[in-house]
Motif scaffolding. Structure first.
Motif, PDB file in Angstrom:
ATOM      1  N   MET A 176      -6.687  -1.294   2.431  1.00  0.00           N
ATOM      2  CA  MET A 176      -6.981  -2.714   2.218  1.00  0.00           C
ATOM      3  C   MET A 176      -5.802  -3.515   2.770  1.00  0.00           C
ATOM      4  SD  MET A 176      -9.331  -4.740   1.080  1.00  0.00           S
ATOM      5  CE  MET A 176     -10.290  -3.844  -0.153  1.00  0.00           C
ATOM      6  N   ILE A 177      -6.095  -4.356   3.740  1.00  0.00           N
ATOM      7  CA  ILE A 177      -5.065  -5.174   4.382  1.00  0.00           C
ATOM      8  C   ILE A 177      -5.097  -6.566   3.756  1.00  0.00           C
ATOM      9  CG2 ILE A 177      -4.225  -6.109   6.571  1.00  0.00           C
ATOM     10  CD1 ILE A 177      -5.734  -3.811   7.970  1.00  0.00           C
ATOM     11  N   PHE A 178      -3.989  -6.987   3.164  1.00  0.00           N
ATOM     12  CA  PHE A 178      -3.901  -8.285   2.504  1.00  0.00           C
ATOM     13  C   PHE A 178      -3.195  -9.286   3.429  1.00  0.00           C
ATOM     14  CE2 PHE A 178      -4.383  -5.283  -0.920  1.00  0.00           C
ATOM     15  CZ  PHE A 178      -5.183  -5.940  -1.844  1.00  0.00           C
ATOM     16  N   THR A 179      -3.820 -10.450   3.620  1.00  0.00           N
ATOM     17  CA  THR A 179      -3.214 -11.543   4.372  1.00  0.00           C
ATOM     18  C   THR A 179      -3.365 -12.827   3.565  1.00  0.00           C
ATOM     19  OG1 THR A 179      -5.206 -12.252   5.552  1.00  0.00           O
ATOM     20  CG2 THR A 179      -3.985 -10.403   6.494  1.00  0.00           C
ATOM     21  N   ALA A 180      -2.757 -13.906   4.060  1.00  0.00           N
ATOM     22  CA  ALA A 180      -2.894 -15.197   3.380  1.00  0.00           C
ATOM     23  C   ALA A 180      -4.331 -15.708   3.440  1.00  0.00           C
ATOM     24  CB  ALA A 180      -1.936 -16.207   4.003  1.00  0.00           C
ATOM     25  N   LYS A 181      -5.089 -15.275   4.449  1.00  0.00           N
ATOM     26  CA  LYS A 181      -6.478 -15.717   4.603  1.00  0.00           C
ATOM     27  C   LYS A 181      -7.450 -14.919   3.748  1.00  0.00           C
ATOM     28  CE  LYS A 181      -5.649 -17.053   9.432  1.00  0.00           C
ATOM     29  NZ  LYS A 181      -6.027 -16.784  10.836  1.00  0.00           N
ATOM     30  N   GLY A 182      -7.069 -13.720   3.347  1.00  0.00           N
ATOM     31  CA  GLY A 182      -7.961 -12.868   2.573  1.00  0.00           C
ATOM     32  C   GLY A 182      -7.571 -11.401   2.742  1.00  0.00           C
ATOM     33  N   LYS A 183      -8.476 -10.527   2.336  1.00  0.00           N
ATOM     34  CA  LYS A 183      -8.210  -9.099   2.452  1.00  0.00           C
ATOM     35  C   LYS A 183      -9.308  -8.432   3.275  1.00  0.00           C
ATOM     36  CE  LYS A 183     -10.172  -8.226  -2.157  1.00  0.00           C
ATOM     37  NZ  LYS A 183      -9.899  -7.658  -3.500  1.00  0.00           N
ATOM     38  N   TYR A 184      -8.922  -7.366   3.986  1.00  0.00           N
ATOM     39  CA  TYR A 184      -9.820  -6.701   4.917  1.00  0.00           C
ATOM     40  C   TYR A 184      -9.742  -5.192   4.704  1.00  0.00           C
ATOM     41  CZ  TYR A 184      -9.211 -11.231   7.234  1.00  0.00           C
ATOM     42  OH  TYR A 184      -9.145 -12.566   7.519  1.00  0.00           O
ATOM     43  N   LEU A 185     -10.913  -4.552   4.679  1.00  0.00           N
ATOM     44  CA  LEU A 185     -10.995  -3.106   4.500  1.00  0.00           C
ATOM     45  C   LEU A 185     -11.133  -2.445   5.867  1.00  0.00           C
ATOM     46  CD1 LEU A 185     -11.112  -0.982   2.192  1.00  0.00           C
ATOM     47  CD2 LEU A 185     -13.596  -1.052   2.410  1.00  0.00           C
ATOM     48  N   LYS A 186     -10.276  -1.461   6.122  1.00  0.00           N
ATOM     49  CA  LYS A 186     -10.310  -0.773   7.424  1.00  0.00           C
ATOM     50  C   LYS A 186     -10.228   0.732   7.211  1.00  0.00           C
ATOM     51  CE  LYS A 186      -8.167  -0.521  11.998  1.00  0.00           C
ATOM     52  NZ  LYS A 186      -9.472  -0.683  12.704  1.00  0.00           N
ATOM     53  N   GLU A 187     -11.019   1.455   7.990  1.00  0.00           N
ATOM     54  CA  GLU A 187     -10.998   2.912   7.918  1.00  0.00           C
ATOM     55  C   GLU A 187      -9.827   3.428   8.744  1.00  0.00           C
ATOM     56  OE1 GLU A 187     -14.016   6.750   8.411  1.00  0.00           O
ATOM     57  OE2 GLU A 187     -14.565   4.801   9.225  1.00  0.00           O
ATOM     58  N   GLN A 188      -8.728   3.702   8.056  1.00  0.00           N
ATOM     59  CA  GLN A 188      -7.501   4.163   8.707  1.00  0.00           C
ATOM     60  C   GLN A 188      -6.603   4.769   7.643  1.00  0.00           C
ATOM     61  OE1 GLN A 188      -6.060   5.580  11.216  1.00  0.00           O
ATOM     62  NE2 GLN A 188      -6.628   3.881  12.575  1.00  0.00           N
ATOM     63  N   THR A 189      -5.606   5.519   8.037  1.00  0.00           N
ATOM     64  CA  THR A 189      -4.716   6.171   7.084  1.00  0.00           C
ATOM     65  C   THR A 189      -3.424   5.384   6.916  1.00  0.00           C
ATOM     66  OG1 THR A 189      -3.649   7.549   8.773  1.00  0.00           O
ATOM     67  CG2 THR A 189      -5.645   8.415   7.713  1.00  0.00           C
ATOM     68  N   MET A 190      -2.797   5.557   5.749  1.00  0.00           N
ATOM     69  CA  MET A 190      -1.492   4.931   5.512  1.00  0.00           C
ATOM     70  C   MET A 190      -0.442   5.506   6.463  1.00  0.00           C
ATOM     71  SD  MET A 190      -1.745   2.657   3.082  1.00  0.00           S
ATOM     72  CE  MET A 190      -0.095   2.503   2.386  1.00  0.00           C
ATOM     73  N   LYS A 191      -0.570   6.788   6.755  1.00  0.00           N
ATOM     74  CA  LYS A 191       0.398   7.431   7.650  1.00  0.00           C
ATOM     75  C   LYS A 191       0.381   6.770   9.031  1.00  0.00           C
ATOM     76  CE  LYS A 191       1.770  11.937   9.478  1.00  0.00           C
ATOM     77  NZ  LYS A 191       1.453  13.382   9.519  1.00  0.00           N
ATOM     78  N   TYR A 192      -0.809   6.416   9.510  1.00  0.00           N
ATOM     79  CA  TYR A 192      -0.930   5.766  10.823  1.00  0.00           C
ATOM     80  C   TYR A 192      -0.155   4.453  10.856  1.00  0.00           C
ATOM     81  CZ  TYR A 192      -3.030   3.160  14.674  1.00  0.00           C
ATOM     82  OH  TYR A 192      -3.217   2.397  15.802  1.00  0.00           O
ATOM     83  N   PHE A 193      -0.365   3.623   9.821  1.00  0.00           N
ATOM     84  CA  PHE A 193       0.331   2.337   9.795  1.00  0.00           C
ATOM     85  C   PHE A 193       1.831   2.527   9.551  1.00  0.00           C
ATOM     86  CE2 PHE A 193      -4.024   0.838   8.782  1.00  0.00           C
ATOM     87  CZ  PHE A 193      -4.143  -0.082   9.810  1.00  0.00           C
ATOM     88  N   GLY A 194       2.189   3.538   8.775  1.00  0.00           N
ATOM     89  CA  GLY A 194       3.606   3.805   8.559  1.00  0.00           C
ATOM     90  C   GLY A 194       4.329   4.147   9.850  1.00  0.00           C
ATOM     91  N   ILE A 195       3.600   4.731  10.799  1.00  0.00           N
ATOM     92  CA  ILE A 195       4.198   5.118  12.080  1.00  0.00           C
ATOM     93  C   ILE A 195       4.184   3.969  13.080  1.00  0.00           C
ATOM     94  CG2 ILE A 195       3.897   6.631  14.096  1.00  0.00           C
ATOM     95  CD1 ILE A 195       2.846   8.764  12.187  1.00  0.00           C
TER      96      ILE A 195
END
Length: 253
Positions: A176-195
């Motif tokens: 779940m990606i949180f922004t000032a505009k709202g939140k968005y659900l994306k099929e992806q892993t935490m490890k991917y974003f951590g890298i």
């Protein structure tokens, strides 16, 4: 209990049903209490805490069981259950000990995992080349850094720029990606974003949380050796010990 109580089977079945329902309820409550215990305290303190929980479990199980039987049955019939009290106490002590050992090992392991480094430590590289040559090779293979994230929203695709992201939370196989505009659900892993997120802006403060340091309001002490982040979207994020160390490194604290 049948050899100890000269009662019809119906009374013994009633006793068993009441005892079983109480066991299920008390086990659930004991699990919830143990979930928030501090397993980093001294061994003596943990033994004292476990002993107190076991005694409380025994008193509740045996006492409430007899109280319910007193309400449902006559006083004369209830007296016939008294010879079973020592057996009930022994069984309750045995069961409570097993429950405490079982859940204690699970929650202790969970706390240890939270305090370990967030990403697995890479295996040591065994090579004959000088260290300087290895470093140059690594520099030439830099990881691609994301500038934006595309998220499918029904028939549309929303484009989220990296600077707009406040935090990312794990949601099973999604994030779940949180922004000032709202939140968005994306099929992806935490490890991917951590890298692939910029290391100077994004920190994985917990195995299930990545935050943007530009949106941090303050850091508060949650409990002993545990901190909570307050973000600008009023989101509170608990940090692991390793995540707190990594955040301090990025913030130069």
């Amino acid at each position: 209990m049948a050899p100890l109580i000269p009662l019809p089977t119906s009374y013994l079945v009633l006793d068993g049903v009441v005892s079983g329902l109480l066991l299920a309820t008390l086990t659930f409550l004991l699990r919830e209490v143990m979930k928030y215990a501090n397993y980093k305290s001294s061994q003596v303190q943990q033994i004292i805490n476990s002993g107190a929980l076991a005694i409380l479990f025994v008193l509740c199980w045996v006492g409430i069981n007899l109280l319910i039987l007193y309400i449902l049955l006559s006083e004369d019939i209830l007296k016939l259950f008294f010879p079973t009290i020592p057996v009930r106490i022994f069984i309750a002590l045995l069961v409570s000990g097993l429950i405490i050992l079982f859940y204690g090992s699970i929650f202790r392991r969970n706390q240890e995992e939270e305090d370990n480094p967030i990403e697995a430590t890479p295996e040591k590289i065994v090579a004959t080349e000088p260290l300087e040559e290895i470093s140059e090779t690594e520099d030439n293979c830099e990881t691609e850094v994301l500038e934006h994230i595309a998220v499918k929203n029904g028939q549309k695709i929303d484009l989220i720029f990296i600077g707009e992201i406040i935090s990312i939370q794990a949601e099973g196989d999604y994030v779940m990606i949180f922004t000032a505009k709202g939140k968005y659900l994306k099929e992806q892993t935490m490890k991917y974003f951590g890298i692939h997120l910029p290391k100077n802006k994004f920190v994985r403060v917990h195995r299930s949380s990545i935050i943007n340091i530009d949106y941090i309001q303050r850091i508060e002490l949650y409990e002993k050796q545990s901190q909570v982040l307050k973000l600008q979207n009023n989101l509170q994020v608990k940090m692991s010990l390793a995540g707190y160390k990594e955040l301090k490194k990025v913030l130069n604290l």
